[in-house]
Design an enzyme around this catalytic site. Structure first.
Site, PDB file in Angstrom:
ATOM      1  N   CYS A  23       0.729  -1.155   0.062  1.00  0.00           N
ATOM      2  CA  CYS A  23      -0.105   0.062   0.181  1.00  0.00           C
ATOM      3  C   CYS A  23       0.774   1.236  -0.036  1.00  0.00           C
ATOM      4  O   CYS A  23       1.763   1.535   1.051  1.00  0.00           O
ATOM      5  CB  CYS A  23      -0.872  -0.066   1.300  1.00  0.00           C
ATOM      6  SG  CYS A  23      -1.407   1.499   1.834  1.00  0.00           S
ATOM      7  N   CYS A  26       0.006   3.777   2.810  1.00  0.00           N
ATOM      8  CA  CYS A  26       0.787   3.143   4.189  1.00  0.00           C
ATOM      9  C   CYS A  26       2.181   3.545   4.435  1.00  0.00           C
ATOM     10  O   CYS A  26       2.532   3.783   5.565  1.00  0.00           O
ATOM     11  CB  CYS A  26       0.767   1.631   4.174  1.00  0.00           C
ATOM     12  SG  CYS A  26      -1.159   1.255   4.098  1.00  0.00           S
TER      13      CYS A  26
END
Length: 98
Positions: A23, A26
């Site tokens: 991600c 993230c």
């Protein structure tokens, strides 16, 4: 090693970052969380939970997108937001629960 339930059942706020290795946002959160941790020191805990390695935790808290941050106090979720959260915003939210 403490269990997840033991970790979040704390008198101080515990920020749980539900994330995934793949991600992009993230990865953006990582230095933000490090900044927050260095500012707040031991007054709050920050835990990272990889949703791919811990699907039961992700399912238990109905994590549908990553990153999702949840702040726990005494084992109960008191705040939650998905997406990238800026350091100043996160610090001000955590300070409400100190």
């Amino acid at each position: 090693m403490a269990t997840f339930k033991e970790l979040i059942n704390s008198n101080k706020p515990v920020v749980v970052d539900f994330f995934a290795e793949w991600c992009g946002p993230c990865k953006t959160m990582k230095p933000i969380l490090e900044n927050v941790k260095s500012d707040l020191g031991d007054s709050a805990s920050i835990i990272k939970v990889d949703v791919d390695k811990n699907p039961s935790a992700a399912q238990a808290y109905k994590i549908q997108g990553v990153p999702t941050l949840i702040i726990f106090k005494h084992g109960k979720p008191v705040w939650r937001q998905s997406g990238v959260v800026q350091a100043d915003q996160l610090k001000s939210v955590i300070k409400k629960y100190l």
